[in-house]
Every structure is written in C-alpha cells, then in structure tokens.
Design a protein around this motif. Structure first.
Motif, PDB file in Angstrom:
ATOM      1  N   ALA A   1      -6.892   7.122   9.608  1.00 14.53           N
ATOM      2  CA  ALA A   1      -6.727   6.099   8.574  1.00 14.53           C
ATOM      3  C   ALA A   1      -5.430   5.324   8.793  1.00 14.53           C
ATOM      4  CB  ALA A   1      -6.724   6.743   7.191  1.00 14.53           C
ATOM      5  N   VAL A   2      -4.373   6.033   9.171  1.00 15.18           N
ATOM      6  CA  VAL A   2      -3.093   5.371   9.453  1.00 15.18           C
ATOM      7  C   VAL A   2      -3.259   4.344  10.562  1.00 15.18           C
ATOM      8  CG1 VAL A   2      -0.766   5.707  10.346  1.00 15.18           C
ATOM      9  CG2 VAL A   2      -1.684   7.317   8.670  1.00 15.18           C
ATOM     10  N   GLU A   3      -3.986   4.692  11.608  1.00 13.19           N
ATOM     11  CA  GLU A   3      -4.144   3.775  12.741  1.00 13.19           C
ATOM     12  C   GLU A   3      -4.871   2.501  12.336  1.00 13.19           C
ATOM     13  OE1 GLU A   3      -4.159   6.733  16.589  1.00 13.19           O
ATOM     14  OE2 GLU A   3      -5.960   6.685  15.341  1.00 13.19           O
ATOM     15  N   ILE A   4      -5.817   2.617  11.415  1.00 16.66           N
ATOM     16  CA  ILE A   4      -6.485   1.421  10.891  1.00 16.66           C
ATOM     17  C   ILE A   4      -5.492   0.580  10.095  1.00 16.66           C
ATOM     18  CG2 ILE A   4      -8.238   0.594   9.281  1.00 16.66           C
ATOM     19  CD1 ILE A   4      -9.876   3.124  10.009  1.00 16.66           C
ATOM     20  N   ALA A   5      -4.716   1.241   9.238  1.00 14.19           N
ATOM     21  CA  ALA A   5      -3.787   0.527   8.353  1.00 14.19           C
ATOM     22  C   ALA A   5      -2.634  -0.103   9.115  1.00 14.19           C
ATOM     23  CB  ALA A   5      -3.248   1.490   7.288  1.00 14.19           C
ATOM     24  N   GLU A   6      -2.057   0.639  10.049  1.00 16.45           N
ATOM     25  CA  GLU A   6      -0.821   0.163  10.678  1.00 16.45           C
ATOM     26  C   GLU A   6      -1.032  -1.092  11.513  1.00 16.45           C
ATOM     27  OE1 GLU A   6       0.710   3.328  13.051  1.00 16.45           O
ATOM     28  OE2 GLU A   6      -0.798   3.138  14.625  1.00 16.45           O
ATOM     29  N   ARG A   7      -2.243  -1.289  12.046  1.00 21.62           N
ATOM     30  CA  ARG A   7      -2.523  -2.510  12.808  1.00 21.62           C
ATOM     31  C   ARG A   7      -2.742  -3.706  11.894  1.00 21.62           C
ATOM     32  NH1 ARG A   7      -5.620   1.222  15.985  1.00 21.62           N
ATOM     33  NH2 ARG A   7      -7.522   0.675  14.848  1.00 21.62           N
ATOM     34  N   ALA A   8      -3.069  -3.432  10.632  1.00 21.74           N
ATOM     35  CA  ALA A   8      -3.352  -4.510   9.682  1.00 21.74           C
ATOM     36  C   ALA A   8      -2.131  -4.868   8.829  1.00 21.74           C
ATOM     37  CB  ALA A   8      -4.509  -4.111   8.779  1.00 21.74           C
ATOM     38  N   GLY A   9      -0.981  -4.286   9.158  1.00 19.02           N
ATOM     39  CA  GLY A   9       0.226  -4.592   8.395  1.00 19.02           C
ATOM     40  C   GLY A   9       0.298  -3.875   7.067  1.00 19.02           C
ATOM     41  N   ILE A  10      -0.407  -2.752   6.954  1.00 19.56           N
ATOM     42  CA  ILE A  10      -0.457  -1.988   5.704  1.00 19.56           C
ATOM     43  C   ILE A  10       0.300  -0.680   5.866  1.00 19.56           C
ATOM     44  CG2 ILE A  10      -1.996  -0.800   4.081  1.00 19.56           C
ATOM     45  CD1 ILE A  10      -4.177  -2.831   5.006  1.00 19.56           C
ATOM     46  N   ALA A  11       1.197  -0.381   4.928  1.00 16.10           N
ATOM     47  CA  ALA A  11       1.899   0.906   4.934  1.00 16.10           C
ATOM     48  C   ALA A  11       0.984   1.966   4.341  1.00 16.10           C
ATOM     49  CB  ALA A  11       3.188   0.807   4.121  1.00 16.10           C
ATOM     50  N   LEU A  12       1.144   3.197   4.810  1.00 17.07           N
ATOM     51  CA  LEU A  12       0.324   4.291   4.288  1.00 17.07           C
ATOM     52  C   LEU A  12       1.209   5.520   4.114  1.00 17.07           C
ATOM     53  CD1 LEU A  12      -3.269   5.274   5.255  1.00 17.07           C
ATOM     54  CD2 LEU A  12      -1.511   7.038   5.146  1.00 17.07           C
ATOM     55  N   ALA A  13       1.094   6.153   2.953  1.00 17.66           N
ATOM     56  CA  ALA A  13       1.890   7.349   2.664  1.00 17.66           C
ATOM     57  C   ALA A  13       0.965   8.528   2.404  1.00 17.66           C
ATOM     58  CB  ALA A  13       2.780   7.123   1.449  1.00 17.66           C
ATOM     59  N   ILE A  14       1.297   9.663   3.000  1.00 18.52           N
ATOM     60  CA  ILE A  14       0.610  10.926   2.688  1.00 18.52           C
ATOM     61  C   ILE A  14       1.511  11.678   1.723  1.00 18.52           C
ATOM     62  CG2 ILE A  14      -0.297  13.085   3.608  1.00 18.52           C
ATOM     63  CD1 ILE A  14      -0.722  11.654   6.274  1.00 18.52           C
ATOM     64  N   LEU A  15       0.988  11.940   0.522  1.00 19.73           N
ATOM     65  CA  LEU A  15       1.779  12.527  -0.549  1.00 19.73           C
ATOM     66  C   LEU A  15       1.096  13.777  -1.095  1.00 19.73           C
ATOM     67  CD1 LEU A  15       2.469   9.219  -2.542  1.00 19.73           C
ATOM     68  CD2 LEU A  15       3.891  10.224  -0.732  1.00 19.73           C
ATOM     69  N   ASN A  16       1.892  14.698  -1.594  1.00 25.21           N
ATOM     70  CA  ASN A  16       1.348  15.907  -2.206  1.00 25.21           C
ATOM     71  C   ASN A  16       0.757  15.553  -3.563  1.00 25.21           C
ATOM     72  OD1 ASN A  16       0.915  18.459  -3.441  1.00 25.21           O
ATOM     73  ND2 ASN A  16       2.439  19.362  -2.083  1.00 25.21           N
TER      74      ASN A  16
END
Length: 377
Positions: free
Chosen positions: A232-247
C-alpha cells in the motif's frame, strides 16, 4: 507545505483530506462481537478532525467477520469463496448500519461506497468513483468504503483493504492515509524480538524494508499483514501521498499515536501526474515484457520501451492493456499500457524500428510502450 512528521496528519493545511483504514481485527473481537467502546472513540476522532477542518474517508473492513458471526460460519467466513460472499452479504448491512449509528452521535452522516478491483483498475470507472467521493465529501458526509466481497472473486479482488486504502486516497485526492494496525509500526525485525527497533520515518520503500515485514495477520480474522501495508505504501508514495502505520489497539488511536509520536510515517517519494499515479497503482497486469539491460537503463532515464530491447513476452494481451516490465533477472521495474497486441510484439521484439513495417504489414507505432503510458516502479 508538505507532510514531514506524524503530527502533520492532524494539520488541516498540510492534510485537508485524510483516509482512515480500520482492519477487521480492530473492529471485531475474536469472539465475533463489535468493539463498541473503541469504535465510539474513533468516531469521536473523526468528529474532531472535521472540526479542525479536515475531511475524512474511512476504509473499513469487518463485513465478512460480522456476517460470519451472524451466520455461524466456521473459519470466520473464510472457509470458501461461497462462505465469504454470503458472510459479506449479511455483514455489509450490519457494518453500514454500525457506522451510520456511530457517526450520527456526532451529527455526521455516513455514506456507503462498495468497490471492486475493476472499479479502480479501469480509467472511466476510476474517475466515476473519484467524482462520487468528491461529491460526498462536498456534501459533508463521511464516506465509508469497503471492497464488495459479496461479488468479488479470488481473481478479481484487492485481497486486503490496505491497498484499497491507498487507491481510495488516490481517487479521493487525499494527502495522507492512516493505517491502524495491531503494532506500533514497521520494526527492523520481528517486534517480538527485544532488540527490535521501531522505524519512525521512511522515504522510499526498499527490498530491505520488505524483508523486515511479515505477511501474517496476527488476529486471525484479517487478511493483511505488514507485507500488504508496504505494498500500500508503494502505491501511495508514487502518488505523492503520505502513509502512516499506527497502533490501533488503544482507544482514540489517532490522537494517541500523534501525541506520543509513535508510528511509522512513509513520506511521498515522488508526485506522479494523476494518470500516472492511477497507472502505477494498477494491480492486475495482462502480461509481461522482459527487456535487456540497455532498454531498462533507457526507461529508467525517462525513455520509451522499443521493440529492439524486448527479449521475451508472456501472457495474452491486446493493445491498450496494462503489462508489467521486467529485467532479465526477473526484477519488475515498470508497468504501462502496451501499444501492440501480443502477437505483434512477438513479431517485432528484438528488431529495430526500420524492420517493423515489413514484419507487421502496416506502419508501426513509435514504441511498444510509450513513456507517457509508462510508470517506473
């Protein structure tokens, strides 16, 4: 202004639109019962975000788990495709009603949107889904989105809501995604190891990061593990979207993560155009082109894929369909929309452009995949 730290996810200037992804294990306990206290706290956080001036889209799992509990199905409703589709059909009603009730307590209106893989794989349907999300947000609703498991098959589905959340962020034009998990984020090794270290900020997922991840879901009721989150990160990071994995185990998990600065934030690696971001996020390839070292170097430098550099072709595809691009070593380096049918690529691969007309019997196109229809991964 761009996102640089976890607290920026609560900044309405840097993050005016945000996606919350909630997995089955957070929404439904192992006993099959809804975790009402936790969900109430999360609904309150969505309300707080709205008051700050942020719009929120929710990607919520849980339909299969809820439906399986109501129907008394074994293996959480995942024993067979038929069981899963039946569980989803029953559970989706319960899930949408649950979110409507939760959000109404805060004066918010829930909207339901069920998507299949093909809704986001085909450009026209993707744009339609994007327009619907935009209109719902403009109307002041909180869109609650899930994969339509009641009709999805094993061959035509996302398989997990982590990647769906990244694609929803693209289509919904969000700046960030918060993936709530049962761990604090990505560790450099198994988090059960006492020497494991939490990685706080990452720009660009590498093979090393994938090797740190586990594909398992610890709850037993979900479908995603850390591997799916990195995809999911790889999809987001190419589109200029930050992604956080949180507890997500604590009550008010978003506030708790930001206040303690605990989680892993993946920063955007680049900002593709809207079309290229959509293309880079496509999951279902129709075939594969294998290219030599010279062709691989050219496309990584912004070039097109020419037939002379193609060494092998796999799969059945027609002009305009998506294909993967691999090196001779088997590394996938790009994907794009092919300009020829499979049969014609077979005829011209390895041949220079001036030979193509004789081989094909018609005037050739400029490239097998033009750079404007190509995304480097």
């Amino acid at each position: 202004m761009s996102i640089a730290k976890l607290s920026d996810l609560a900044d309405p200037i840097k993050t005016p639109r945000l996606v919350f992804k909630i997995g089955s294990s957070l929404l439904v306990g192992k006993d099959g019962e809804v975790r009402n206290v936790w969900l109430n706290s999360l609904a309150g956080e969505i309300s707080e975000a709205r008051k700050r001036g942020q719009q929120v889209l929710v990607v919520s799992s849980g339909a299969v788990a809820l439906g399986a509990a109501k129907l008394g199905l074994e293996k959480g409703g995942r024993g067979s495709l038929a069981d899963k589709q039946a569980a989803a059909s029953v559970g989706q009603i319960a899930l949408s009603g649950l979110w409507a009730q939760l959000l109404s307590q805060y004066g918010l209106v829930a909207a339901q949107l069920l998507l299949t893989l093909e809704d986001l794989e085909y450009r026209r349907r993707y744009l339609n889904a994007s327009a619907t999300m935009g209109r719902l947000l403009k109307a002041g609703t909180v869109p609650v989105i899930n994969e339509n498991d009641s009709i999805a098959t094993n061959e035509l589905r996302f398989g997990d809501n982590d990647r769906l959340a990244a694609r929803v962020a693209q289509a919904g034009r969000a700046q960030a995604v918060a993936l709530f998990s049962d761990v604090d984020g990505l560790y450099d090794r198994n988090p059960k190891d006492p020497d494991a270290n939490l990685l706080d900020t990452i720009k660009g997922v590498t093979q090393d990061h994938h090797e740190m991840a586990s594909g398992d879901s610890s709850s037993g009721v979900g479908t995603g593990g850390m591997t799916s989150k990195l995809q999911a990160v790889e999809i987001a990071e190419r589109a200029g979207i930050a992604l956080a994995i949180l507890n997500g185990l604590e009550d008010a998990p978003f506030r708790n993560a930001l206040e303690t600065d605990t989680g892993t934030l993946f920063l955007p690696r680049r900002h593709d155009t809207a079309r290229k971001a959509w293309l880079g996020g496509r999951q279902r390839m129709r075939g594969t082109l294998v290219v030599d070292a010279g062709c691989a170097k050219a496309l990584l430098e912004g070039g097109s894929i020419l037939a002379a550099g193609v060494t092998d072709v796999r799969g059945n595809f027609t002009r305009g369909e998506p294909v993967a691009v691999e090196t001779d070593d088997g590394d996938r380096i790009a994907q794009g929309m092919v300009e020829y049918d499979r049969e014609d690529v077979d005829k011209i691969m390895g041949h220079r452009s001036e030979e193509h007309e004789d081989l094909l019997g018609y005037s050739p196109r400029s490239a097998v995949i033009h750079r404007d229809q190509l995304v480097v991964l």
